[in-house]
Design an enzyme around this catalytic site. Structure first.
Site, short mmCIF file in Angstrom:
data_model
loop_
_atom_site.label_atom_id
_atom_site.label_comp_id
_atom_site.label_asym_id
_atom_site.label_seq_id
_atom_site.Cartn_x
_atom_site.Cartn_y
_atom_site.Cartn_z
N HIS A 196 0.85 -0.70 -0.03
CA HIS A 196 -0.06 0.21 -0.24
C HIS A 196 0.61 1.33 0.22
CE1 HIS A 196 -3.01 -3.10 1.64
NE2 HIS A 196 -4.18 -1.61 1.42
N GLU B 219 -2.04 6.06 -0.42
CA GLU B 219 -3.80 6.40 0.04
C GLU B 219 -3.60 7.30 0.37
OE1 GLU B 219 -4.90 2.86 2.76
OE2 GLU B 219 -6.28 3.52 2.73
N1 ADE Z 1 -6.39 -2.63 5.99
C1 ADE Z 1 -7.47 -2.45 5.66
N2 ADE Z 1 -7.83 -1.68 4.70
C2 ADE Z 1 -7.01 -0.72 4.92
C3 ADE Z 1 -6.56 0.43 3.48
N3 ADE Z 1 -7.67 0.88 3.25
N4 ADE Z 1 -5.07 0.73 4.24
C4 ADE Z 1 -4.22 0.35 4.72
N5 ADE Z 1 -4.33 -0.59 5.72
C5 ADE Z 1 -5.67 -1.53 5.34
ZN ZN Z 2 -6.52 -1.55 1.63
#
Ligand code: ADE
Ligand code: ZN
Length: 336
Positions: A194, A197
């Site tokens: 990730h 975000e």
């Molecule tokens: N864990 C579950 N959903 C998540 C997200 N959108 N961003 C980071 N960690 C997560």
């Molecule tokens: Zn996620």
């Protein structure tokens, strides 16, 4: 055929779903009762009413609390089976599913219990949907914890195909986890994380350069650096975007402001996914429909998104090609 039927029938892959984020309140109550666990809610409606998020952390606090009802292999089985049923109804042919082992091992649940439950559900559905697991490290815990978690999982090396990085992004840059990623790479595991975000574009660069990831989970903040977007396009790095998640976590409070369409227009390998569908109000088909409506995407755009998802899987080339051929045949028939 309605647009909705067309979207739900579109052969696609889901590349960004946290299995713990598919825990619907009904199953949460059932498992709480089965395991004698007290929930801080009186009813399913009360649970859903609590799902008003101001940012990622406000969601994670509730999400980790919800996962406390998962105790036995049967619980992990039931969770996976419920997700796979829903994914199949949305045309998902291939799901690469995140799980957060530390959320469970921290509660003294052996990692073998988690794997055993998932494996039973995966086997039951194997003739209808192809699935593999991605083990995620929680970035709010230490880099040493991540290495220890991977070492604990390695006796079950054949049960997962990749590692990922999730949880609270801002202040926890990806480069800190280089040792765990190096170990994963040495073990032949695929790498995702990730990034971008809520965190800055620099985290996306760091995930690529320091961790060596092959896909970026989310990534909308990469748009802050045009050179980075050009690189993602040039390298055809898949972005696993999650529109309803971004809306509910206030990354793009109005979906019409989402930049997925800009990435698509730039030629980036964008995919649409559900993230934590039980918490964000929709599974993968709902995400396709919501973003199509908000950005006025065409039927051809939706086919590109589905093709990207199949091409971005970690499947062997021949299996990928078979799924893409299925998609092409479906797209050729169109909505007629
Ligand atoms: N864990 C579950 N959903 C998540 C997200 N959108 N961003 C980071 N960690 C997560
Ligand atoms: Zn996620």
């Amino acid at each position: 055929m309605s647009l909705e039927s067309f979207v739900r029938g579109l052969p696609k892959a889901e590349l960004h779903v946290h299995i713990e984020g598919t825990l619907e309140p009904e199953l949460m109550f059932e498992l709480a009762e089965r395991n004698g666990i007290e929930l801080p809610y009186g009813s399913v409606d009360e649970v859903r009413a609590a799902y008003e998020f101001t940012d990622l952390q406000s969601f994670l606090d509730i999400y980790y609390a919800g996962a406390s009802v998962l105790v036995t292999a049967d619980d992990f089985h039931d969770l996976m089976a419920a997700y796979l049923e829903r994914a199949m109804a949305d045309g998902v042919r291939r799901a690469e599913v995140f799980f957060d082992p530390q959320t469970h091992t921290e509660r003294d649940i052996p990692i073998s219990v988690v794997f055993d439950g998932f494996a039973r559900a995966q086997a039951t559905f194997a003739d209808r949907i192809s699935t593999d697991l991605i083990l995620c490290f929680l970035r709010h815990l230490t880099p040493g914890d991540a290495v220890a978690t991977l070492q604990e999982a390695l006796p079950h090396r054949d049960r997962f195909i990749a590692v990922g990085l999730d949880s609270s992004e801002v202040g926890n840059p990806p480069g800190q986890f280089v040792d765990a990623y190096r170990l994963a790479s040495d073990e032949g595991l695929r790498l995702v994380a990730h990034a971008g975000e809520e965190g800055p574009a620099s985290y996306v660069r760091e995930a690529l350069d320091v961790l060596g990831v092959e896909r970026i989970d989310h990534g909308p903040r990469a748009a802050d650096e045009p050179d980075l977007v050009a690189r993602l396009v040039e390298q055809a790095t898949p972005l696993t975007m999650c529109p309803l998640s971004n809306q509910r976590l206030q990354v793009f409070p109005d979906l019409r402001d989402h930049n997925l369409g800009d990435f698509l227009a730039a030629g980036a390998k964008v995919t649409v996914n559900s993230d934590d569908p039980a918490y964000f109000g929709g599974y993968i088909g709902d995400n396709y429909l919501a973003i199509a409506d908000a950005l006025d995407l065409s039927e051809a755009d939706l086919v590109v998104l589905a093709r990207n998802s199949l091409e971005a899987t970690f499947l062997p080339d021949a299996e990928k090609a078979a799924l893409v051929a299925e998609l092409d045949a479906y797209a050729k028939r169109g909505r007629a």
